[in-house]
Design a protein around this motif. Structure first.
Motif, mmCIF file in Angstrom:
data_model
loop_
_atom_site.group_PDB
_atom_site.id
_atom_site.type_symbol
_atom_site.label_atom_id
_atom_site.label_comp_id
_atom_site.label_asym_id
_atom_site.label_seq_id
_atom_site.Cartn_x
_atom_site.Cartn_y
_atom_site.Cartn_z
ATOM 1 N N PHE A 2 35.414 45.636 22.988
ATOM 2 C CA PHE A 2 34.270 45.371 23.851
ATOM 3 C C PHE A 2 34.431 46.136 25.169
ATOM 4 O O PHE A 2 33.510 46.797 25.639
ATOM 5 N N TYR A 3 35.610 46.011 25.770
ATOM 6 C CA TYR A 3 35.845 46.619 27.079
ATOM 7 C C TYR A 3 35.999 48.134 26.997
ATOM 8 O O TYR A 3 35.702 48.851 27.959
ATOM 9 N N TYR A 52 26.185 45.542 25.937
ATOM 10 C CA TYR A 52 27.387 45.698 26.771
ATOM 11 C C TYR A 52 27.669 44.466 27.617
ATOM 12 O O TYR A 52 28.821 44.114 27.854
ATOM 13 N N THR A 84 30.292 41.859 26.964
ATOM 14 C CA THR A 84 31.665 42.075 27.418
ATOM 15 C C THR A 84 32.006 41.179 28.597
ATOM 16 O O THR A 84 33.128 40.705 28.733
ATOM 17 N N SER A 114 36.681 36.473 28.513
ATOM 18 C CA SER A 114 36.373 37.499 29.510
ATOM 19 C C SER A 114 36.598 36.907 30.907
ATOM 20 O O SER A 114 35.882 37.209 31.846
#
Length: 602
Positions: A169-170, A195, A198, A204
């Motif tokens: 994701f990052y 995005y 993320t 997160s």
């Protein structure tokens, strides 16, 4: 001429009178509306008393704790703890959409399709405890350290660490820039449809750079020292016994308020570990806990409690985590039976989804074809179509006959021993589920299916190593209704979440195209195309693209809470343990006659 002047004066007077009458009517309407609003507010105040400070909130969780690292952990209890204790850049306020809101950062500015500007202008501070004594301000630089750590996905020694399961994701981030102490600019290489997932999905969370520097290896290897949690959130963890409970106390320096009232409202939160449904029901009935959460209690128990306590609040929603079976497509695992897609597809056909839902949820649930709630947002194959497909048809005779033929073609002999892992935590939450699955597959496939119980932590390590023998049943990852971001992490070969080593270029091509398609309706069409391929029902590819998981579906998760406990309405709209700090808005009515002494303000 004089008559014309007089006529004009009359018309002018009439016009002025009309204006005055209109102004008077508007003023009266405003006064009436204000009076009605005051009356409505008075009624609301009578129905819902003003929020109160104090009180101790106690609820249940299932067992299972893996890591105390906010970027490496995968289990539910750490997730809940972090949601109460730490912050994300932004958060989900409501999963329909989803609807995003600010958390430690304000809602991001997006001047173009590849730039995301986060501003830290809300006054967030770290806790006043080691290693951030004094409660220093949270800055854009702190956020950048957290983001860069996930992108790098290495341990303190610089070695790659697969426990950063969401690194993909990052890694869609091409630049991380701190323009000043309150501004972080993240960029992607072109448009990215999901995005922002993320910045708000599980794990997160934002922690302090000091904690990362001090405890990176102990977070991974020791994994349960409560003093090693460092954050900015509304509650501070002060006690942790992974087999008994997690206890958190109010952060007196939390920076947010609600309608002028400083949050959080509670003195403390206690998450009690319950895996036994009978013990949980007894604890709730006796007032030892205020709230039953998750799917530990079955529908009969929930109905029975609600019959006895009709004034208690109940809500039902789709369970966040779908259940299913994982396969292992690691080509380097010697003797791996799942490399022949016919074997996994045979188990997919033999899975009696209705029987499983009847057992786990007493019939309250629905089969699903993807790792998201099937009836959510219209991303999945419609249920009426799904029910006509192999593996999902209400009658099983045709599926079982085809499954046996496939196993024979794959060289799997009748009566062969076939071990499959099952998490100990799953069997604890759903006693008898292992026997159900073993009998189901043994009888349908004429195999000796042996369920091997193991802690989920060791199973997850096997998944990282690519050595697991197949998991059934198992919790599968959830997310927002849109599967795009999850699929980028789960179906692209080499991605951090692709623990099954799935590799099928046609699927990867579609998923990557989805990620740069901003039109949600177009992505829905592509999502259904991917679903057909994963189900082995696309005539172009047959079983070549068959999925690394076979999804059973989602159950209906029911919860109850005592009437003195007041949850925000949006708490019922977020999935399962995706609390996203709504506990900071929860409050206890200290004057309610049912409130137990343990829940009163300390």
């Amino acid at each position: 001429m004089q008559q014309q002047v007089q006529q004009q004066q009359v018309e002018q007077q009439q016009s002025q009178q009309q204006v005055q009458q209109a102004e008077q009517q508007a003023q009266q309407a405003e006064q009436q509306a204000a009076a009605e609003q005051d009356e409505q507010q008075q009624v609301q105040q009578q129905v819902a008393p003003a929020r109160q400070y104090g009180g101790n909130y106690s609820a249940n969780v299932t067992s299972g704790w893996d890591h105390i690292d906010p970027h490496r952990a995968t289990f539910g209890i750490p997730f809940i703890t972090f949601s109460d204790a730490l912050s994300r850049l932004i958060q989900i306020d409501d999963n329909s959409g989803p609807i995003l809101g600010p958390d430690i950062a304000s809602a991001p500015e997006t001047p173009d399709d590849e730039t995301y500007i986060f501003r830290f202008n809300q006054g967030a501070r770290f806790w006043d405890r080691y290693p951030t004594e004094g409660g220093r301000m949270f800055t854009a630089e702190d956020a950048a350290v957290n983001v860069n750590r996930q992108i790098a996905a290495v341990d303190a020694n610089g070695e790659p660490d697969a426990l950063f399961a969401r690194a993909t994701f990052y890694q869609q981030t091409t630049s991380v820039d701190v323009t000043d102490q309150t501004t972080l600019v993240l960029k992607t290489n072109g448009p990215n449809a999901t995005y922002l997932e993320t910045t708000h999905l599980g794990y997160s969370f934002m922690t302090s750079p000091e904690a990362i520097e001090l405890w990176d290896l102990s977070w991974r290897d020791e994994h349960s020292n409560v003093e090693h949690i460092s954050g900015t959130g509304p509650y501070i963890p002060v006690e942790l016994d992974e087999n008994l409970r997690v206890h958190l106390e109010r952060n007196p320096d939390y920076w947010k308020s609600l309608e002028g009232q400083q949050m959080p409202f509670l003195d403390s939160i206690t998450w009690n570990v319950f895996a036994d449904p009978v013990a949980l029901e007894t604890a709730y009935r006796n007032g030892q806990i205020d709230h039953t959460t998750w799917a530990v209690l079955n529908a009969v128990q929930i109905d029975g409690i609600h019959d006895d306590f009709p004034d208690h609040t109940r809500y039902d929603r789709g369970a966040a985590l779908p259940f299913g079976m994982r396969f292992n497509y690691n080509t380097e695992l010697e003797g791996n039976p799942w490399l022949d897609r016919r074997v996994g597809y045979a188990f997919h056909l033999a899975m009696d989804r209705d029987a499983i839902i009847d057992f786990l949820f007493l019939g309250k649930g629905k089969p699903s074809a993807i790792q998201r709630i099937n009836w959510y947002h219209g991303w999945a194959i419609p249920e009426d179509e799904l029910r006509q497909l192999p593996g999902y048809r209400p009658t099983k005779d045709e599926d079982i006959a085809e499954a046996r033929a496939l196993l024979t073609a794959a060289g799997i002999e009748s009566g062969s021993a076939f071990p499959i892992n099952n998490p100990e935590e799953f069997e604890g939450a759903y006693p008898g589920s292992s026997e159900l699955y073993a009998n189901m597959f043994s009888q349908a496939l004429d195999l000796d299916v042996q369920i091997v119980l193991e802690p989920y932590g060791s199973m997850f390590q096997q998944m990282i190593e690519g050595s697991f023998i197949g998991h059934m049943p198992v919790w599968l990852l959830s997310g927002t209704g849109d599967p795009t971001g999850g699929w980028i992490n789960e179906l692209v070969f080499g991605a951090s979440g692709n623990l099954e080593r799935y590799h099928f270029p046609p699927v990867e091509e579609i998923v990557k195209r989805m990620s740069v398609t901003l039109d949600a309706e177009a992505r829905r069409g592509m999502a259904k195309e991917v679903s057909w391929i994963l189900l082995g029902e696309d005539e172009r590819y047959g079983l070549d693209g068959f999925a690394p998981t076979s999804v059973m579906g989602n159950g209906i998760e029911s919860s109850l809470y005592w009437p003195y406990l007041n949850l925000p309405e949006r708490a019922k709209l977020t999935w399962g343990n995706d609390g996203y700090h709504w506990h900071k808005e929860t409050w206890v009515d200290q004057s309610h006659p049912d409130i137990p002494e343990r829940s009163r303000s300390t």
